[in-house]
Design an enzyme around this catalytic site. Structure first.
Site, short mmCIF file in Angstrom:
data_model
loop_
_atom_site.label_atom_id
_atom_site.label_comp_id
_atom_site.label_asym_id
_atom_site.label_seq_id
_atom_site.Cartn_x
_atom_site.Cartn_y
_atom_site.Cartn_z
N ASP A 40 34.42 36.77 43.07
CA ASP A 40 35.60 37.62 43.14
C ASP A 40 35.30 38.95 43.83
OD1 ASP A 40 38.20 38.28 42.72
OD2 ASP A 40 38.10 38.30 40.53
N ASP A 41 36.01 39.22 44.90
CA ASP A 41 35.94 40.51 45.62
C ASP A 41 34.58 40.75 46.28
OD1 ASP A 41 38.50 40.89 44.71
OD2 ASP A 41 38.16 42.88 43.87
N CYS A 79 43.39 38.29 45.36
CA CYS A 79 42.86 37.15 44.60
C CYS A 79 43.71 35.88 44.64
CB CYS A 79 42.66 37.53 43.14
SG CYS A 79 41.52 38.90 42.91
N HIS A 133 44.06 31.82 40.09
CA HIS A 133 44.29 33.12 39.47
C HIS A 133 45.13 32.93 38.21
CE1 HIS A 133 44.42 37.50 39.54
NE2 HIS A 133 45.64 37.37 39.05
N ASP A 335 36.33 35.66 47.76
CA ASP A 335 37.78 35.46 47.96
C ASP A 335 38.43 36.54 48.82
OD1 ASP A 335 37.81 37.46 46.01
OD2 ASP A 335 39.42 36.54 44.84
#
Ligand SMILES: [Ca+2]
Length: 504
Positions: A40-41, A79, A133, A335
């Site tokens: 994530d990120d 996301c 998500h 992502d």
């Protein structure tokens, strides 16, 4: 470029396209496992991507086993849509889903996700952590899993003084605020946490542990191939990680952004400042951020990345220990990227380089050469057809439109090209009306066209950046280089119009 350029190369090697694929990607009688690691990120601030400040030995050794994509992009820098792009294989502009709260099945009820497609072909699909998500009114996709998905927390604190009442909704609040043009008072937690507690205090430690359990179970069940999706949640905010990962880094070494203003000549609405970040303490509602705070945030991002890296390492070690590595395809995917104050922006949610460039690595035993890398432009949606082909499954005939192209020819030869640009998009509001920015990124340029879906071209605002002369996107060159805008617009025109946003 055309993928069929690969044919002469294969002919030279004395092979035909078909037999080489069959021989290399689908050993008879036994399908490879797939380990899909979603982070994530995560932007490519990794040792293997040349960042001297990163401490990511495990992702570095993963890169050394296969192919690193140096020009990989998400299809939308946030996301939920980005994960839809991965799993449905369709871009946000194809689905008409741009927000956190809308489930992709609202747009494509009968879509066959990547996971479902593998399930149809005999795979057992399992998922842990964050894949689709969940939250902001959105939910998992139970049809994608052979056994129920096991979620974990993105926002959690070990120390009570760091939590706020009611986690959640920080990103959703950003979207809501943007639409309403106002800032809503929200419960806040700390933007980071540093503890002396064990790794499994936090989600990524538990996700690795559960992943290891699932791999062991799979090793005892060799008759059925496994597609295991592990969704690690750091370095997403808040940057909570055990102290030993903070101690790996010298905070004085981090450089603050050089280009702290939006690009000269860019539409005001194209940028952003502190949205999402300012829902955490002690971040102020409005810029500026003190140098000290900026340095701590960057330190926190690198520390959280090192923490996640160590957890991925535990899983890779187990894969090796179980003897599964030789028949497991491994993908590492971020992502979306992240702004570290460049353009005055933090987090993601833009059409600029830092929010959209992602790390992507693929290890395909017998196909990828160890330690290889490519400048093939790549998008998230390319992973669906790539994994299908690598596993030797038939070309998918599915109800949804698959926007990607298979990267298998590139995995075999990093010089081969299967596409000449990457495409991404992001929604905004202009004078209260929803607009979409559709962007194409070539090796040299990025063109962004902002307009209402379906509206004539002369209603569009354009942004043009030249990464050869201006890598930091300091100036929008659209009005200075009309011929380049014209050429790239023709490339953009090959793509369908963006679908307007579907709402719940
Ligand atoms: Ca993300």
């Amino acid at each position: 470029m055309n993928r069929f350029l690969v044919l002469p190369l294969l002919a030279l090697a004395g092979l035909t396209f078909d037999t080489s694929l069959r021989a290399e990607t689908a050993p008879p009688g036994r399908k490879p496992n797939v380990l899909l690691i979603c982070v994530d990120d995560l932007k490519p601030v990794l040792g293997c991507y040349g960042d001297p400040l990163a401490k990511t030995p495990n992702l570095d050794r993963l890169a050394a086993r296969g192919m690193r994509f140096d020009l990989a992009y998400c299809n939308q820098a946030v996301c939920a849509p980005s994960r839809n792009n991965l799993m449905v294989g369709s871009r946000s502009t194809t689905l008409g889903v741009y927000s956190l709260g809308t489930h992709f099945r609202k747009a494509a009820p009968d879509a066959v996700t990547l996971l479902q497609y593998f399930m149809r072909h005999g795979y057992r699909t399992e998922g842990i952590g964050k894949i689709f998500h969940i939250g902001h009114g959105n939910h998992d996709d139970p049809a994608s899993w052979s056994v129920p998905f096991q979620p974990d927390k993105v926002v959690e604190y070990a120390l009570p003084e760091n939590s706020a009442n009611g986690q959640l909704t920080r990103e959703e609040a950003y979207f809501t605020n943007q639409k309403l043009g106002q800032n809503r008072e929200l419960p806040r937690g700390a933007a980071w946490e540093m503890t002396d507690l064990p790794d499994n205090t936090y989600a990524d430690g538990r996700i690795a542990e559960e992943g290891i359990r699932r791999l062991r179970a799979a090793a005892a069940r060799p008759e059925q191939p496994l597609f295991l999706a592990l969704g690690f949640v750091k370095p997403h905010l808040p940057f909570c990680a055990p102290k030993k990962y903070w101690d790996l880094h010298d905070r004085k070494a981090f450089k603050l952004a050089e280009q702290t203003q939006p690009p000269v000549g860019a539409p005001r609405y194209a940028g952003k400042t502190l949205g999402e970040l300012n829902q955490y303490t002690p971040v102020p509602e409005q810029p500026p951020l003190s140098e000290d705070l900026q340095r701590t945030l960057i330190h926190g991002y690198y520390a959280a990345t090192s923490f996640m890296d160590a957890q991925v390492g535990r899983v890779l070690d187990e894969l090796d220990r179980l003897g599964l590595s030789e028949r497991t395809i491994i993908v590492l995917w971020g992502d979306n990227g992240w702004h570290f104050g460049d353009h005055g922006a933090w987090t993601k949610h833009t059409n600029y380089e830092q929010a959209n460039r992602i790390p992507l690595m693929i290890v395909a035993p017998g196909v990828t050469k160890p330690g290889s890398h490519t400048r093939q432009l790549t998008e998230t949606v390319d992973l669906y057809p790539t994994l299908v082909e690598l596993a030797g499954l038939p070309a998918p005939e599915v109800p949804q439109k698959l926007d990607g192209v298979s990267l298998v020819p590139v995995l075999k030869n990093p010089e081969v090209r299967v596409r000449d640009h990457a495409y991404h998009a992001f929604p905004r509001h202009r004078a209260g009306q929803p607009i979409i920015g559709r962007a194409i990124r070539t090796e040299r340029y990025r063109l962004v066209e902002w307009k209402k879906p379906g509206a004539p071209r002369d209603t569009a605002d354009f942004e043009l950046y030249d990464y050869q002369s201006d890598p930091l996107e300091s100036t929008n060159l659209a009005s200075r280089l009309p011929a380049v805008v014209e050429n790239l617009s023709r490339v953009l025109a090959r793509h369908p119009e963006a679908k307007p946003e579907i709402t719940n």
